[in-house]
Design an enzyme around this catalytic site. Structure first.
Site, PDB file in Angstrom:
ATOM      1  N   ASP A 139      35.432  36.291  32.601  1.00 50.40           N
ATOM      2  CA  ASP A 139      36.561  36.084  33.822  1.00 50.40           C
ATOM      3  C   ASP A 139      36.051  36.955  34.803  1.00 50.40           C
ATOM      4  O   ASP A 139      36.149  38.101  34.693  1.00 50.40           O
ATOM      5  CB  ASP A 139      37.834  36.457  33.176  1.00 50.40           C
ATOM      6  CG  ASP A 139      38.767  36.180  34.364  1.00 50.40           C
ATOM      7  OD1 ASP A 139      38.449  36.232  35.571  1.00 50.40           O
ATOM      8  OD2 ASP A 139      40.162  36.713  33.959  1.00 50.40           O
ATOM      9  N   TRP A 169      44.218  42.179  32.170  1.00 55.87           N
ATOM     10  CA  TRP A 169      43.811  40.366  32.031  1.00 55.87           C
ATOM     11  C   TRP A 169      43.467  40.064  30.797  1.00 55.87           C
ATOM     12  O   TRP A 169      43.558  39.024  30.355  1.00 55.87           O
ATOM     13  CB  TRP A 169      42.696  40.337  33.233  1.00 55.87           C
ATOM     14  CG  TRP A 169      43.480  40.259  34.506  1.00 55.87           C
ATOM     15  CD1 TRP A 169      43.628  40.927  35.355  1.00 55.87           C
ATOM     16  CD2 TRP A 169      44.207  39.175  35.043  1.00 55.87           C
ATOM     17  NE1 TRP A 169      44.430  40.443  36.464  1.00 55.87           N
ATOM     18  CE2 TRP A 169      44.991  39.201  36.107  1.00 55.87           C
ATOM     19  CE3 TRP A 169      44.508  37.682  34.354  1.00 55.87           C
ATOM     20  CZ2 TRP A 169      45.612  38.144  36.870  1.00 55.87           C
ATOM     21  CZ3 TRP A 169      45.388  36.719  34.854  1.00 55.87           C
ATOM     22  CH2 TRP A 169      45.632  37.154  36.118  1.00 55.87           C
ATOM     23  N   LYS A 175      40.092  36.384  45.767  1.00 52.30           N
ATOM     24  CA  LYS A 175      39.595  37.739  45.763  1.00 52.30           C
ATOM     25  C   LYS A 175      38.565  37.791  46.731  1.00 52.30           C
ATOM     26  O   LYS A 175      38.671  38.517  47.765  1.00 52.30           O
ATOM     27  CB  LYS A 175      39.109  38.181  44.429  1.00 52.30           C
ATOM     28  CG  LYS A 175      40.326  37.968  43.262  1.00 52.30           C
ATOM     29  CD  LYS A 175      41.328  38.734  43.021  1.00 52.30           C
ATOM     30  CE  LYS A 175      42.259  38.455  42.056  1.00 52.30           C
ATOM     31  NZ  LYS A 175      43.320  39.189  41.740  1.00 52.30           N
TER      32      LYS A 175
END
Length: 367
Positions: A179, A105, A203
């Site tokens: 993040d 990511w 999530k």
């Protein structure tokens, strides 16, 4: 009937209570005669929904008063472009952003940020196969960065920060952008240590389509001229996340999740449950000769646990039998292979127990 446990990394499992409440309210929300999906986002019904969701999230994370909570679209990947468009303007152009590269990511984040300014990879775990978090004393930070970007839980690689770094001694006023897509609300955090926290909802929060941004007020108003108005944090904040039509149903579901979390005892109580779940699976992996987890023990994610069969020719059979046992979505990301169990807040400990039991049985049958 076999109980189903969904280990998907996202979109991920939601609390059963939340799904049941949403089903009950699907055709008629609180006697309004409308589904939430049919409401005007500016009507009093939805305005009460979004106000409650913001208030509950602020309470759950103890968000200080000088931070704004924004509800946006775009997902985590979209926000990787929106962040530099909102923060690069804090410094003379071309501005620079620092990145701590910990996995798949942050690699995506770096690629996006390079379109809007300069990037300094201040530390990287690439040489270690992204199995560790680079130690804080190894970071080579810029003196005048617009911000420092971290992905505090790498969904694909399974590494997680278990500390909140301080960068002020090296960078002065550079805020930390975190993040937290795949572990927000799973553990207690000190929001004040970050300038910006963002995360896709799919999530631990709700369905795909909603992105949460928590931003310190002094970081508003620095968007680059090329930033679309709908993604300019100041415009969104000034309009209480109503500048454009927000993802209304996703916000409604997120609000139900926030209420569910409060009924569980809040984030601190949920963190203890998550520690117990992760420890159960890691303890078995560490004791096994049949499976292996490659992440350094002090950097292991509590949410996303990758593991490998030492004999990878058995992968397909493992996944087939796991599905027959009601254990779904265990295949690892295509970028790294192997297996991955995502055990977010809504995954009960019984699901992890069922997974460990199956893994033991499968190992015995193939040893």
């Amino acid at each position: 009937m076999t109980t189903i446990y969904n280990f998907s990394a996202g979109p991920a499992v939601l609390p059963k209570e939340v799904l049941q409440q949403a089903a009950a309210e699907m055709l008629d929300w609180h006697g309004s005669g409308m589904s939430v999906m049919e409401m005007s986002h500016r009507g009093p019904e939805f305005m009460s929904i979004i106000a409650a969701a913001q208030s509950d999230l602020r309470e759950l994370l103890a968000v200080p008063d000088n931070y704004k909570i924004l509800f946006l679209q775009g997902g985590g990947l979209g926000e990787n472009a929106i962040v530099p468009m909102n923060l690069m303007g804090r410094k003379p152009q071309p501005a620079i952003a620092d990145f701590i590269h910990t996995g798949s990511w942050t690699a995506k984040s770096i690629k996006e940020a390079q379109k809007y300014g300069k990037v300094n990879v201040a530390a990287s775990a690439e040489a270690n196969g992204h199995t560790v978090i680079p130690s804080r004393d190894s970071w080579t930070l810029s003196k005048d960065a617009a911000y420092v970007h971290l992905c505090t839980n790498e969904t694909i690689d399974g590494v997680e920060y278990h500390f909140a770094p301080d960068v002020s001694a090296d960078t002065g006023d550079a805020p930390i952008v975190a993040d937290m897509s795949s572990h927000i609300l799973s553990r207690v955090i000190d929001v004040a240590k970050y300038g910006v926290i963002f995360g896709g909802a799919q999530k631990n929060i709700g369905p795909a389509g909603l992105t949460i941004v928590i931003v310190r007020e002094d970081l508003l108003g620095h968007a680059l001229p090329i930033c679309p108005s709908a993604f300019d944090w100041k415009i969104v904040a000034d309009n209480d996340s109503m500048y454009n039509t927000p993802p209304t149903y996703a916000i409604y579901i997120a609000g139900l999740v926030f209420q569910w979390l409060k009924r569980q005892g809040g984030v601190a109580a949920m963190e203890q449950k998550n520690i117990a779940k992760a420890q159960l699976l890691y303890d078995y992996l560490d004791a096994s000769d049949f499976y292996v987890n490659r992440v350094a023990k002090d950097c292991r994610s509590r949410m996303n646990i990758p593991f490998f069969l030492r004999d990878e020719s058995l992968n397909t059979e493992f996944l087939t039998q796991a599905k027959q046992h009601g254990l779904l979505q265990l295949k690892g990301h295509k970028a790294v292979g192997g297996m991955r169990a995502s055990i977010y807040n809504a995954m009960p400990i019984e699901g992890v127990q069922a997974l460990v039991s199956f893994m033991k049985e499968f190992a015995r049958a193939h040893t």
